[in-house]
Write a protein that holds these residues in place. Structure first.
Motif, PDB file in Angstrom:
ATOM      1  N   MET A 127       0.584   5.124  -1.889  1.00 31.50           N
ATOM      2  CA  MET A 127      -1.076   4.530  -1.500  1.00 31.50           C
ATOM      3  C   MET A 127      -1.051   3.133  -1.810  1.00 31.50           C
ATOM      4  O   MET A 127      -1.776   2.658  -0.959  1.00 31.50           O
ATOM      5  CB  MET A 127      -1.969   5.496  -2.552  1.00 31.50           C
ATOM      6  CG  MET A 127      -1.922   6.942  -2.670  1.00 31.50           C
ATOM      7  SD  MET A 127      -2.544   7.754  -3.927  1.00 31.50           S
ATOM      8  CE  MET A 127      -4.147   7.038  -3.908  1.00 31.50           C
ATOM      9  N   GLY A 141       1.799  -2.444  -7.571  1.00 31.27           N
ATOM     10  CA  GLY A 141       1.572  -1.342  -8.582  1.00 31.27           C
ATOM     11  C   GLY A 141       2.771  -0.241  -8.530  1.00 31.27           C
ATOM     12  O   GLY A 141       2.460   0.879  -8.807  1.00 31.27           O
ATOM     13  N   ALA A 142       3.846  -0.486  -7.763  1.00 33.07           N
ATOM     14  CA  ALA A 142       4.786   0.297  -7.388  1.00 33.07           C
ATOM     15  C   ALA A 142       6.145   0.098  -8.223  1.00 33.07           C
ATOM     16  O   ALA A 142       6.628  -0.977  -8.160  1.00 33.07           O
ATOM     17  CB  ALA A 142       5.250   0.210  -5.880  1.00 33.07           C
ATOM     18  N   PHE A 184      -0.616  -3.226 -11.157  1.00 35.68           N
ATOM     19  CA  PHE A 184      -1.267  -3.217  -9.875  1.00 35.68           C
ATOM     20  C   PHE A 184      -1.530  -4.947 -10.146  1.00 35.68           C
ATOM     21  O   PHE A 184      -1.728  -5.377 -11.026  1.00 35.68           O
ATOM     22  CB  PHE A 184      -2.586  -2.664 -10.179  1.00 35.68           C
ATOM     23  CG  PHE A 184      -2.358  -1.077  -9.605  1.00 35.68           C
ATOM     24  CD1 PHE A 184      -2.080  -0.966  -8.407  1.00 35.68           C
ATOM     25  CD2 PHE A 184      -2.531  -0.219 -10.619  1.00 35.68           C
ATOM     26  CE1 PHE A 184      -2.038   0.579  -7.895  1.00 35.68           C
ATOM     27  CE2 PHE A 184      -2.430   1.129 -10.077  1.00 35.68           C
ATOM     28  CZ  PHE A 184      -2.079   1.492  -8.919  1.00 35.68           C
ATOM     29  N   ILE A 189      -5.064   5.988 -11.132  1.00 28.63           N
ATOM     30  CA  ILE A 189      -4.005   6.036 -10.387  1.00 28.63           C
ATOM     31  C   ILE A 189      -2.827   5.102 -11.131  1.00 28.63           C
ATOM     32  O   ILE A 189      -3.176   4.128 -11.643  1.00 28.63           O
ATOM     33  CB  ILE A 189      -4.280   5.446  -8.911  1.00 28.63           C
ATOM     34  CG1 ILE A 189      -5.465   6.285  -8.158  1.00 28.63           C
ATOM     35  CG2 ILE A 189      -3.119   5.006  -8.325  1.00 28.63           C
ATOM     36  CD1 ILE A 189      -4.608   7.686  -7.969  1.00 28.63           C
ATOM     37  N   ARG A 190      -1.603   5.509 -10.985  1.00 35.47           N
ATOM     38  CA  ARG A 190      -0.552   4.943 -11.702  1.00 35.47           C
ATOM     39  C   ARG A 190       0.175   3.863 -10.713  1.00 35.47           C
ATOM     40  O   ARG A 190       1.039   3.126 -11.046  1.00 35.47           O
ATOM     41  CB  ARG A 190       0.452   5.743 -12.549  1.00 35.47           C
ATOM     42  CG  ARG A 190      -0.483   6.388 -13.762  1.00 35.47           C
ATOM     43  CD  ARG A 190      -0.923   5.585 -14.735  1.00 35.47           C
ATOM     44  NE  ARG A 190      -0.900   6.175 -16.184  1.00 35.47           N
ATOM     45  CZ  ARG A 190      -1.865   7.100 -16.155  1.00 35.47           C
ATOM     46  NH1 ARG A 190      -2.943   7.527 -15.463  1.00 35.47           N
ATOM     47  NH2 ARG A 190      -2.017   7.380 -17.721  1.00 35.47           N
ATOM     48  N   GLY A 191       0.128   4.289  -9.512  1.00 33.94           N
ATOM     49  CA  GLY A 191       1.018   3.638  -8.330  1.00 33.94           C
ATOM     50  C   GLY A 191       2.072   4.297  -7.930  1.00 33.94           C
ATOM     51  O   GLY A 191       2.451   5.522  -8.483  1.00 33.94           O
ATOM     52  N   PHE A 192       2.638   3.885  -6.879  1.00 33.76           N
ATOM     53  CA  PHE A 192       3.856   4.585  -6.326  1.00 33.76           C
ATOM     54  C   PHE A 192       4.949   4.710  -7.353  1.00 33.76           C
ATOM     55  O   PHE A 192       5.290   3.465  -7.929  1.00 33.76           O
ATOM     56  CB  PHE A 192       4.166   3.991  -4.949  1.00 33.76           C
ATOM     57  CG  PHE A 192       5.331   4.839  -4.190  1.00 33.76           C
ATOM     58  CD1 PHE A 192       5.105   5.682  -3.679  1.00 33.76           C
ATOM     59  CD2 PHE A 192       6.343   3.843  -4.158  1.00 33.76           C
ATOM     60  CE1 PHE A 192       6.194   6.751  -3.165  1.00 33.76           C
ATOM     61  CE2 PHE A 192       7.594   4.467  -3.488  1.00 33.76           C
ATOM     62  CZ  PHE A 192       7.547   5.776  -2.875  1.00 33.76           C
ATOM     63  N   GLN A 206       1.382  10.446  -8.464  1.00 36.89           N
ATOM     64  CA  GLN A 206       1.140   9.106  -8.737  1.00 36.89           C
ATOM     65  C   GLN A 206      -0.239   8.905  -9.732  1.00 36.89           C
ATOM     66  O   GLN A 206      -0.623   7.887  -9.901  1.00 36.89           O
ATOM     67  CB  GLN A 206       0.589   8.302  -7.276  1.00 36.89           C
ATOM     68  CG  GLN A 206       1.726   8.044  -6.313  1.00 36.89           C
ATOM     69  CD  GLN A 206       1.499   7.420  -5.078  1.00 36.89           C
ATOM     70  OE1 GLN A 206       0.761   6.424  -5.213  1.00 36.89           O
ATOM     71  NE2 GLN A 206       1.906   8.113  -4.130  1.00 36.89           N
ATOM     72  N   GLY A 243      -3.433  11.767  -5.683  1.00 36.79           N
ATOM     73  CA  GLY A 243      -2.236  10.672  -5.811  1.00 36.79           C
ATOM     74  C   GLY A 243      -1.197  12.011  -6.440  1.00 36.79           C
ATOM     75  O   GLY A 243       0.129  11.571  -6.556  1.00 36.79           O
ATOM     76  N   SER A 244      -1.261  13.084  -6.611  1.00 29.33           N
ATOM     77  CA  SER A 244      -0.575  13.959  -7.219  1.00 29.33           C
ATOM     78  C   SER A 244      -0.725  15.507  -6.570  1.00 29.33           C
ATOM     79  O   SER A 244      -0.771  16.247  -7.315  1.00 29.33           O
ATOM     80  CB  SER A 244      -0.459  14.102  -8.500  1.00 29.33           C
ATOM     81  OG  SER A 244      -1.718  14.575  -9.122  1.00 29.33           O
TER      82      SER A 244
END
Lengths: 1036, 138
Positions: free
Chosen positions: A1, A5-6, A22, B103-106, B130, B136-137
């Motif tokens: 997304m 933050g990956a 992030f 959201i925690r991110g990819f 995510q 996200g999930s």
């Protein structure tokens, strides 16, 4: 997304992985700011750059969810707003920094927020196309209050609109204020409910708006049967919407009605009867959250209270249980609550009588608790008969509507959900669940792409077991005229092979045919994941609850509560087969030790281990040449979801060194190492399934001050073939804290040729002790024994090491053996040898035994009591045998009450007569008669007289209070005699205090022929009487 | 743009007054409430029909909220549910957010994180996990 933050980066100095926050992106082993245009950008949407790339890398997206999940989800959130990356100045989520999708400028970016793969296109040939949504044309999914608050809202109309991306229009058609959508933002209004006025259109929703949603509103999304209306006169049932075979997990409400009859006993109070909040009403400000931050633990204004948390939920778990009534809130409250309880009957009496409140079970820490403490109410009270439910989610293809998996056909259902409930642990408590098994295609090639690996889902990560993108599978099926495997109700090896071949031929086209993708091996296998989705509804009346007919209703072989075959295959039982080389296990849990096909969050009672539950009858490792046909899924025993085969727990003691076990040498079915020798794996391509990439070792080191430092390393070499290479791959994980060396397992020392190192050894540096972190992988490192230890369950004097043993024990449990249903008996043994016909003679200040008689039922409780108040002390009033001591003379009652485990009581009484203690006694007074002759005188003749002197010997018992004087009241009419204590001693030495009793006839007793006196002897300490005793003295 | 007539304003006020009861948890349908609701488009403008008989779809956010006496009225008083704006409700509703605010991110898995979500079984090796919520999930 998001671009930033990956993932995480590895800091080799600290031997720790660091989360890329992030506002950051990964750059090698560093986290660096995500700088765009000279400043740090937070929450920057990841740009796939074009539609073709999007199709190659994405399946579902936020934009896709709007058309798919938006059929039910009320809108708002990510379906209406973007995080405003132009305004956000922190990686911390800030609800005030959002921008409507209507206003957000995507430019030419193709992101998860504006692009989707059109899986619902009405023209099947166009399904799979990428659509970049223009929100000025589609509108957005605002939070639609009317879904919950309009009593005739049309879920079907909304669904029809969102499927086509007519988001603004969805509200108007869903509310029935509009007949139809013209496009995304324009509709044709219904003139009967929307009136044109000079000021604009005015809608009439009179009588349709409800503050508290009715069950029909909830059921349109949360219950499988949608809305069913039963005509009270004709009995005709009208069903609108709904999916007959809808799986329970999908919206968590499960089905609770069939043919118009609500099967949940709470049907009359409706959904909000239980889900109404317990706290302040919505209008009160204190309990209403408005921050958008989950940390404040407040429900929002319109949030109903949610039931229990589940590690498999995809909802806002932080809000679970907040202001929720729970069963006990209405059925077993101690103080009448402020919220409505609807006159719910108290369940405590029934639970007591059934023995369910008796503390005869054990919690996760081993303390004795009741069944009520251990088992959630729903586990015993759910009866899911009368409808079907989910057995599978078939991810091998889209359903006819276009959704990317098959959830709701008769083939993926359980025909009879009455037999579809199992139990599972959540934080040491038992909950009911529907075991739902998803299956999907994945790739076994886990090598780095540079070494022949295959990134089957284009996620950029190297490591195996990639699940394929569902859109790719759907596209390939469509292009080849294939369907999901369960589409025809039969799954067999031939059709799996057909689909496997089609996927193998088509996957590279879906992925984009990059250089490595074009040439490297693709190893597709079907994989299965069983998840226990917590069941909460379909509560049956108490007369149908588990255990209503006694303990044996559950505690018996195959009873179907905690044991007995579970229909994993559902309606596909006997119709689902495959070859052993077509499938693979889902994963390994417990540090890559135990294979399982269940979710890793299915855990043991104490939560320390994942429960490994293989459901494949057989699957092939790379070392198997010839597949075995005719395999299927096991209909497991329910007990497998509660107890592992051999009971183990985590070992976390601190030690100076850890010696691993022997690791099997390369190219062996038992070896974890990479093997590219075709002699052993028969097909060179299968080497990809022996990758060693990603194994992670995490070790804790503690210094002398108790400070713990964790050190982690991940194996980055995908082709490790020896222990020496493995140690090299771990790099400097130990730092200054510990060393890792390759050794010969038999000696613990570096191997001496021809022996080779086959084990690793960890040795703490001076000043440190170490342990394996419980999150670490241990299996491939030979460290299983360093982290896990056998932990038999001990019950009484017996120990049970395995599930089989323990379940046999559970099955054998007899209610009577635990005292359940037994008549209590309260008997009191003779107190101080009393005979039962008179009060027990007790003496003040002495302790006497109190003993219960008879054989009380197991688990019975004792309670001794007396009406002496503070004048008595019972040493242990709750013991079967104890002592009692009275401090005051008198007649009292002693009572024993025996309470059995199920609350039945019996009470017995005895009387006791407490007297002051006797210190003074007289034994064998001696009488001496002396006859004296008086000679005659001139006036009197001689005569004789006899003097009778009695010596009264006084015996003083041990414990006699200190005294200094003794007074004798002789009881013969003569004056008393007072002597000193010393004089008494002297007198006793001479046979006793001498006294001449008056021999009046009134003291003479004919029966004995003796004079009889009541002599009272008193002891004084100064002027204080310290003891007094009357004795009988007989004088001849 | 035409202004609301006086009559319309009065009807609106009556409707909103009943809404207070609705919001406070009265289960029965609100009699006479919501009888004449001026529909507004996402820009907050009154909706009129187009030449072909169609018209802009109404916005919940602007139709139900932001008018004096209706939902989202700052003057409604501290104990009134009417004071809560659309955003007050939407941004803090789990039905609306579904994890969008978590959201925690990819690829969030991190064995060394103190965030139990990141170290848990869910995010490990699954790019569709995510957040703990639905967004996200999926």
């Amino acid at each position: 997304m998001y671009k930033d933050g990956a993932g995480a980066v590895y800091n080799a100095t600290t031997a720790q992985f660091e989360t890329v926050l992030f506002g950051e992106v990964a750059s090698g082993s560093s986290r660096v700011a995500n700088v765009v245009g000279g400043s740090t950008k937070y929450y920057e949407p990841y740009n796939f750059t074009d539609a073709a790339t999007f199709a190659q890398k994405a399946d579902n997206s936020v934009a896709g969810e709007m058309r798919d999940c938006g059929e039910c989800h009320v809108g708002g959130g990510a379906m209406e707003y973007m995080i405003d990356d132009s305004a956000t100045v922190s990686g911390t989520y800030d609800a005030s920094k959002r921008k409507s999708l209507r206003e957000y400028v995507f430019g030419g970016a193709v992101t998860a927020f504006n692009a989707l793969i059109d899986i619902f296109n009405e023209t099947p040939a166009n399904r799979g196309n990428v659509v970049v949504q223009d929100y000025s044309q589609t509108g957005v999914l605002e939070m639609d209050c009317l879904i919950c608050h309009q009593n005739d809202y049309s879920w079907d109309k909304r669904k029809e609109a969102v499927r086509k991306g007519e988001f603004d229009a969805s509200r108007a058609v869903g509310s029935k204020l509009a007949f139809s959508a013209k496009d995304g933002v324009n509709v044709f209004y219904n003139s009967t409910s929307v009136t044109a006025t000079p000021a604009g259109l005015v809608a009439n929703l009179e009588y349709k708006i409800v503050g508290k949603p009715t069950s029909n509103q909830c059921s349109s999304c949360h219950l499988g049967n949608s809305i069913e209306t039963k005509n009270a006169t004709t009995g005709t049932v009208t069903v609108t919407g709904g999916e007959k075979y809808q799986v329970d997990w999908k919206k968590r409400g499960e089905m609770w009605s069939q043919n118009g009859t609500i099967l949940d006993v709470h049907g009359a109070i409706g959904c909000m009867g239980c889900h109404e909040r317990t706290g302040a009403t919505a209008g009160s400000t204190a309990a209403v959250g408005v921050s958008g931050n989950i940390g404040d633990n407040k429900l929002g204004l319109c949030d109903p209270a949610k039931g229990g948390a589940s590690p498999f939920d995809a909802m806002w778990n932080k809000m679970d249980k907040v202001e929720f009534k729970d069963c006990s809130g209405c059925h077993e409250y101690t103080t009448a609550p402020a919220f409505a309880t609807f006159g719910a009957p108290s369940s405590k009496g029934a639970h007591d009588r059934a023995g369910l409140t008796a503390k005869i079970a054990y919690d996760k820490a081993g303390a004795q608790v009741s069944h009520i403490d251990l088992i959630d109410c729903t586990a015993c009270h759910i009866r899911k008969d009368g409808f079907s439910g989910g057995a599978f989610v078939d991810g091998s293809g889209a359903d006819e509507e276009g959704r990317l998996a098959v959830h709701d056909t008769e083939y993926v259902a359980k025909g009879d959900m009455a037999n579809g409930v199992a139990l599972h642990w959540q934080n040491g408590k038992i909950y009911a669940a529907n075991l739902l098994t998803s299956f999907f295609w994945r790739d076994m090639n886990g090598l780095k792409t540079a070494n022949g690996g295959f990134d089957a889902n284009n996620d950029g990560r190297e490591a195996g077991m990639d699940p394929l993108l569902q859109t790719h599978v759907a596209n390939i099926n469509r292009l080849n005229g294939l369907h999901a495997l369960t589409a025809d109700g039969i799954v067999n090896a031939a059709e799996i092979t057909t689909q496997q071949s089609a996927i193998a031929a088509g996957i590279r086209g879906q992925l984009g045919n990059g250089t490595t993708q074009a040439t490297n091996a693709f190893l597709p296998k079907l994989s299965f994941l069983m998840v226990p989705f917590k069941a909460s509804h379909n509560i049956a009346s108490a007369d149908r609850a588990w255990g209503k007919n006694g303990c044996k209703e559950c505690h018996a072989a195959g009873a179907g509560f905690y044991n007995g075959a579970y229909p994993i295959n559902g309606n596909m039982d006997g119709k689902f087969s495959f070859d052993s080389n077509q499938v693979t296990t889902f994963t390994k849990v417990n540090g890559l030790v135990d294979i399982t096909d269940s979710h890793p969050n299915v855990v043991t009672k104490d939560g320390t281990r994942s429960l490994p539950i293989p459901i494949l009858t057989k699957f092939d490792t790379p070392y198997v040449q010839t597949a075995t046909p005719g395999q299927t899924l096991r209909n497991i025993d329910r007990s497998e979801v509660l107890y592992e085969n051999t009971f183990q727990t985590v070992k976390q003691d601190w030690v100076a060194s850890i010696q691993g076990g022997a690791i099997a040498a390369v190219c062996n079915a038992a070896s974890p190492f990479y093997c590219d020798n075709a002699t052993y794996i028969f097909n060179a391509a299968k080497k990809g399934a022996t990758s060693t990439l990603g194994w992670t070792l995490k070790v804790d080191a503690k210094d002398s001050n108790g400070v713990i430092t964790s050190r982690t390393a991940q194996v980055g070499n995908d082709m490790v073939t020896s222990v020496d290479q493995l140690v090299t791959a771990l790099g400097s994980i130990g730092g200054t804290y510990f060393t890792v060396t390759a050794v010969d397992a038999s000696t613990g020392l570096p191997a001496v040729s021809p022996a080779v190192n086959n084990s690793i050894k960890l040795a703490a540096a001076d000043g440190y002790t170490i342990r394996i972190n419980k999150l670490s992988d241990v299996g491939p490192f030979g460290l299983k024994g360093a982290l896990w230890v056998n932990a038999p369950i001990v019950r009484g004097t017996n120990s049970y090491a395995t599930r089989a043993q323990y379940v046999t024990y559970l099955n054998s449990i007899d209610a009577a053996a635990f005292g359940v249903g037994q008549t209590p008996v309260a008997g009191i043994a003779a107190i101080n040898q009393e005979t039962g016909t008179t009060a027990a003679p007790l003496v003040k200040d002495l302790s006497y035994n109190l003993n219960a008689t008879g054989t009380p039922a197991a688990g019975a409780k004792f309670q001794w009591a007396t009406n002496a108040g503070t004048a008595a002390v019972i040493a242990d009033a709750a013991a079967a045998s104890t002592t009692i001591n009275f401090s005051k003379a008198g007649t009292y009652r002693v009572a024993l009450t025996v309470t059995n485990v199920d609350g039945a009581t019996a009470t017995s009484y005895k009387l006791v007569n407490v007297t002051n203690p006797v210190y003074i006694s007289v034994t064998a007074p001696a009488t001496t008669s002396t006859t004296t002759t008086v000679p005659a005188t001139a006036t009197k003749p001689a005569y004789t007289y006899t003097t009778v002197i009695t010596k009264v010997p006084v015996t003083l018992a041990a414990g006699t209070p200190t005294f200094d004087k003794v007074r004798f009241f002789w009881g013969d009419g003569s004056a008393s005699t007072t002597i000193t204590a010393d004089a008494l001693t002297t007198a006793n030495a001479a046979g006793g205090q001498a006294h001449q009793y008056n021999r009046y006839s009134k003291y003479f007793k004919t029966a004995t022929g003796k004079y009889t006196y009541k002599t009272t002897i008193q002891l004084f300490s100064g002027s204080t009487l310290v003891s007094s005793q009357s004795v009988v003295v007989e004088v001849p | 743009m035409k202004q609301p007539t006086k009559k319309t304003v009065l009807l609106t006020a009556a409707s909103c007054a009943t809404l207070i009861g609705v919001g406070a948890g009265i289960a029965t349908a609100a009699v006479s409430a919501h009888k004449a609701i001026p529909l507004k488009d996402p820009a907050g403008l009154a909706i009129t029909k187009n030449a072909d008989g169609s018209a802009k779809a109404f916005s919940i956010k602007t139709t139900c909220f932001g008018t004096a006496g209706c939902h989202g009225d700052a003057a409604a008083g501290t104990s009134s549910v009417l004071k809560y704006t659309y955003n007050d409700i939407e941004k803090h509703s789990y039905h609306a957010q579904l994890g969008a605010n978590e959201i925690r991110g990819f690829n969030p898995f991190n064995i060394d994180s103190t965030d139990a979500f990141r170290t848990g079984a869910g995010p490990q090796g699954k790019n569709w996990v995510q957040s703990p919520g639905h967004v996200g999930s999926w």
